[in-house]
Motif scaffolding. Structure first.
Motif, mmCIF file in Angstrom:
data_model
loop_
_atom_site.group_PDB
_atom_site.id
_atom_site.type_symbol
_atom_site.label_atom_id
_atom_site.label_comp_id
_atom_site.label_asym_id
_atom_site.label_seq_id
_atom_site.Cartn_x
_atom_site.Cartn_y
_atom_site.Cartn_z
ATOM 1 N N UNK A 25 -28.796 -24.819 -70.955
ATOM 2 C CA UNK A 25 -27.693 -24.908 -70.899
ATOM 3 C C UNK A 25 -27.064 -25.910 -70.547
ATOM 4 N N UNK A 26 -26.521 -27.194 -71.852
ATOM 5 C CA UNK A 26 -25.930 -28.730 -70.484
ATOM 6 C C UNK A 26 -24.525 -28.834 -72.103
ATOM 7 N N UNK A 27 -23.830 -30.096 -71.748
ATOM 8 C CA UNK A 27 -23.013 -30.249 -71.890
ATOM 9 C C UNK A 27 -23.058 -30.728 -73.360
ATOM 10 N N UNK A 28 -24.522 -30.962 -74.382
ATOM 11 C CA UNK A 28 -24.858 -31.390 -75.380
ATOM 12 C C UNK A 28 -26.272 -32.447 -75.258
ATOM 13 N N UNK A 29 -26.009 -33.376 -76.344
ATOM 14 C CA UNK A 29 -27.459 -33.443 -76.582
ATOM 15 C C UNK A 29 -28.231 -34.935 -75.779
ATOM 16 N N UNK A 30 -26.989 -34.997 -75.180
ATOM 17 C CA UNK A 30 -27.436 -36.916 -74.819
ATOM 18 C C UNK A 30 -27.372 -36.781 -73.239
ATOM 19 N N UNK A 31 -29.064 -36.507 -72.602
ATOM 20 C CA UNK A 31 -28.809 -36.255 -71.744
ATOM 21 C C UNK A 31 -28.888 -36.963 -70.365
ATOM 22 N N UNK A 32 -28.475 -38.101 -70.215
ATOM 23 C CA UNK A 32 -27.895 -38.651 -69.148
ATOM 24 C C UNK A 32 -26.203 -38.047 -69.109
ATOM 25 N N UNK A 33 -25.933 -38.301 -70.942
ATOM 26 C CA UNK A 33 -24.105 -38.191 -70.366
ATOM 27 C C UNK A 33 -23.868 -36.817 -69.960
ATOM 28 N N UNK A 34 -24.849 -35.703 -70.697
ATOM 29 C CA UNK A 34 -24.207 -34.224 -71.239
ATOM 30 C C UNK A 34 -24.597 -33.260 -69.994
ATOM 31 N N UNK A 35 -24.509 -32.754 -68.740
ATOM 32 C CA UNK A 35 -24.423 -32.431 -67.421
ATOM 33 C C UNK A 35 -25.270 -31.273 -67.547
ATOM 34 N N UNK A 135 -23.109 -23.151 -79.467
ATOM 35 C CA UNK A 135 -22.543 -24.424 -79.502
ATOM 36 C C UNK A 135 -21.100 -24.022 -78.167
ATOM 37 N N UNK A 136 -21.138 -23.200 -77.479
ATOM 38 C CA UNK A 136 -19.948 -23.213 -76.426
ATOM 39 C C UNK A 136 -19.975 -24.590 -75.626
ATOM 40 N N UNK A 137 -18.718 -23.924 -75.110
ATOM 41 C CA UNK A 137 -18.913 -24.869 -73.640
ATOM 42 C C UNK A 137 -19.198 -24.393 -72.566
ATOM 43 N N UNK A 138 -20.203 -24.721 -72.331
ATOM 44 C CA UNK A 138 -21.034 -23.873 -70.905
ATOM 45 C C UNK A 138 -20.276 -24.599 -69.993
ATOM 46 N N UNK A 139 -19.466 -26.038 -69.917
ATOM 47 C CA UNK A 139 -18.992 -26.397 -68.537
ATOM 48 C C UNK A 139 -17.849 -25.594 -68.023
ATOM 49 N N UNK A 140 -17.374 -24.448 -69.634
ATOM 50 C CA UNK A 140 -16.071 -23.862 -68.359
ATOM 51 C C UNK A 140 -16.164 -22.908 -67.050
ATOM 52 N N UNK A 141 -14.998 -22.744 -66.773
ATOM 53 C CA UNK A 141 -15.061 -22.546 -65.416
ATOM 54 C C UNK A 141 -15.183 -20.800 -65.246
ATOM 55 N N UNK A 146 -20.629 -13.345 -73.096
ATOM 56 C CA UNK A 146 -21.677 -13.541 -74.459
ATOM 57 C C UNK A 146 -22.251 -14.323 -74.632
ATOM 58 N N UNK A 147 -21.391 -15.359 -73.595
ATOM 59 C CA UNK A 147 -22.160 -16.610 -73.313
ATOM 60 C C UNK A 147 -23.602 -15.920 -72.696
ATOM 61 N N UNK A 148 -23.516 -15.235 -71.408
ATOM 62 C CA UNK A 148 -24.405 -15.155 -70.413
ATOM 63 C C UNK A 148 -25.567 -13.899 -71.604
ATOM 64 N N UNK A 149 -24.777 -12.981 -72.097
ATOM 65 C CA UNK A 149 -26.092 -13.084 -73.395
ATOM 66 C C UNK A 149 -26.973 -14.007 -74.109
ATOM 67 N N UNK A 150 -26.022 -14.555 -74.287
ATOM 68 C CA UNK A 150 -27.888 -15.489 -75.258
ATOM 69 C C UNK A 150 -28.019 -16.466 -74.642
ATOM 70 N N UNK A 151 -27.572 -16.947 -73.479
ATOM 71 C CA UNK A 151 -28.125 -17.427 -72.329
ATOM 72 C C UNK A 151 -29.745 -16.598 -71.960
ATOM 73 N N UNK A 152 -29.641 -15.805 -72.095
ATOM 74 C CA UNK A 152 -30.540 -14.828 -71.730
ATOM 75 C C UNK A 152 -31.522 -14.515 -72.136
ATOM 76 N N UNK A 153 -30.994 -14.536 -73.472
ATOM 77 C CA UNK A 153 -32.159 -14.247 -74.911
ATOM 78 C C UNK A 153 -33.057 -15.012 -74.681
ATOM 79 N N UNK A 154 -32.470 -16.386 -74.087
ATOM 80 C CA UNK A 154 -33.158 -17.292 -74.862
ATOM 81 C C UNK A 154 -34.408 -17.504 -74.337
ATOM 82 N N UNK A 155 -34.135 -16.532 -72.730
ATOM 83 C CA UNK A 155 -36.133 -17.193 -71.961
ATOM 84 C C UNK A 155 -36.101 -15.217 -72.658
ATOM 85 N N UNK A 156 -35.884 -13.926 -72.859
ATOM 86 C CA UNK A 156 -35.879 -12.751 -73.087
ATOM 87 C C UNK A 156 -37.167 -12.482 -73.536
ATOM 88 N N UNK A 157 -37.513 -13.347 -74.572
ATOM 89 C CA UNK A 157 -38.817 -12.993 -75.319
ATOM 90 C C UNK A 157 -40.286 -14.013 -75.429
#
Length: 206
Positions: A25-35, A135-141, A146-157
């Motif tokens: 998960x990154x801050x966006x789709x431009x790799x060098x810009x979006x950490x 499309x949530x803010x993955x750079x939040x403190x 909900x974000x964790x479950x979504x992120x986990x589901x991306x590798x679960x299957x």
């Protein structure tokens, strides 16, 4: 089955041997810009591990890098091209060898143009996943549940999808061709990083 959250690195020895499913998960789709903010990884045994990198991270992560760079471990992705570029740019490793479920889908499910992870999970596995947090803010403190479950589901299957798609690739006689595509993906990711993301250098045009 559990989702484990780690800061800055993967604990040593938490993964079983064999292929691992990987996503980012990154801050966006431009790799060098979006950490790079998060790397998700699973050994397919039922647990998912999320490694979060805070703003200003040095991306040291020796344990995670060792797994990603291990040439004896297949890395299963959905749209590997993007994840490989993010991992190489921020973590400095080539995270192969590769199996990409999106490429396998495009080479076997030629009867449809729906090759998103959600589509594959529904059709091939009969399960459903939510993309609400995509499309949530993955750079939040704080990364919320909900974000964790979504992120986990991306590798679960991904392990199960790989098993189904290998059978389909074999059935259609395209296994070797797909493997050649996977082998090229790290180079494709480096071309993206070098500025050729939107240019088909194999085209006769120009």
């Amino acid at each position: 089955m559990a989702v484990y959250f780690h800061e800055e690195d993967l604990p040593e020895g938490v993964l079983a041997d064999g292929p691992v499913a990987v996503d980012t998960e990154t801050m966006g789709l431009v790799t060098p810009r979006d950490r790079l903010c998060l790397v998700q990884i699973s050994d397919g045994k039922g647990d998912e591990h999320l490694v979060r990198f805070a703003n200003g991270s040095a991306y040291d992560a020796p344990n995670l890098k060792a797994v990603l760079a291990d040439p004896d471990r297949i890395k299963i992705y959905h749209f590997a091209r993007f994840d490989l570029a993010a991992i190489e740019h921020y973590l400095g490793v080539e995270a192969g060898p590769v199996f990409c479920t999106k490429i396998a889908s495009k080479m076997t499910r030629t009867y449809t143009d729906r090759h998103g992870l959600k589509n594959l999970v529904e059709e091939l596995l009969g399960e459903s996943i939510s993309k609400q947090q995509q499309s949530s803010d993955w750079g939040a403190d704080e990364i919320n549940e909900a974000q964790r479950d979504y992120a986990a589901s991306d590798v679960r299957f991904l392990h199960r999808l790989r098993d189904v798609l290998i059978v389909r690739l074999e059935r259609e006689g395209r296994l070797e061709l797909a493997q050649a595509c996977y082998d090229f993906l790290p180079t494709r990711a480096r071309l993206d990083l070098a500025g050729w993301a939107d240019k088909d250098i194999f085209s006769h045009e120009g």
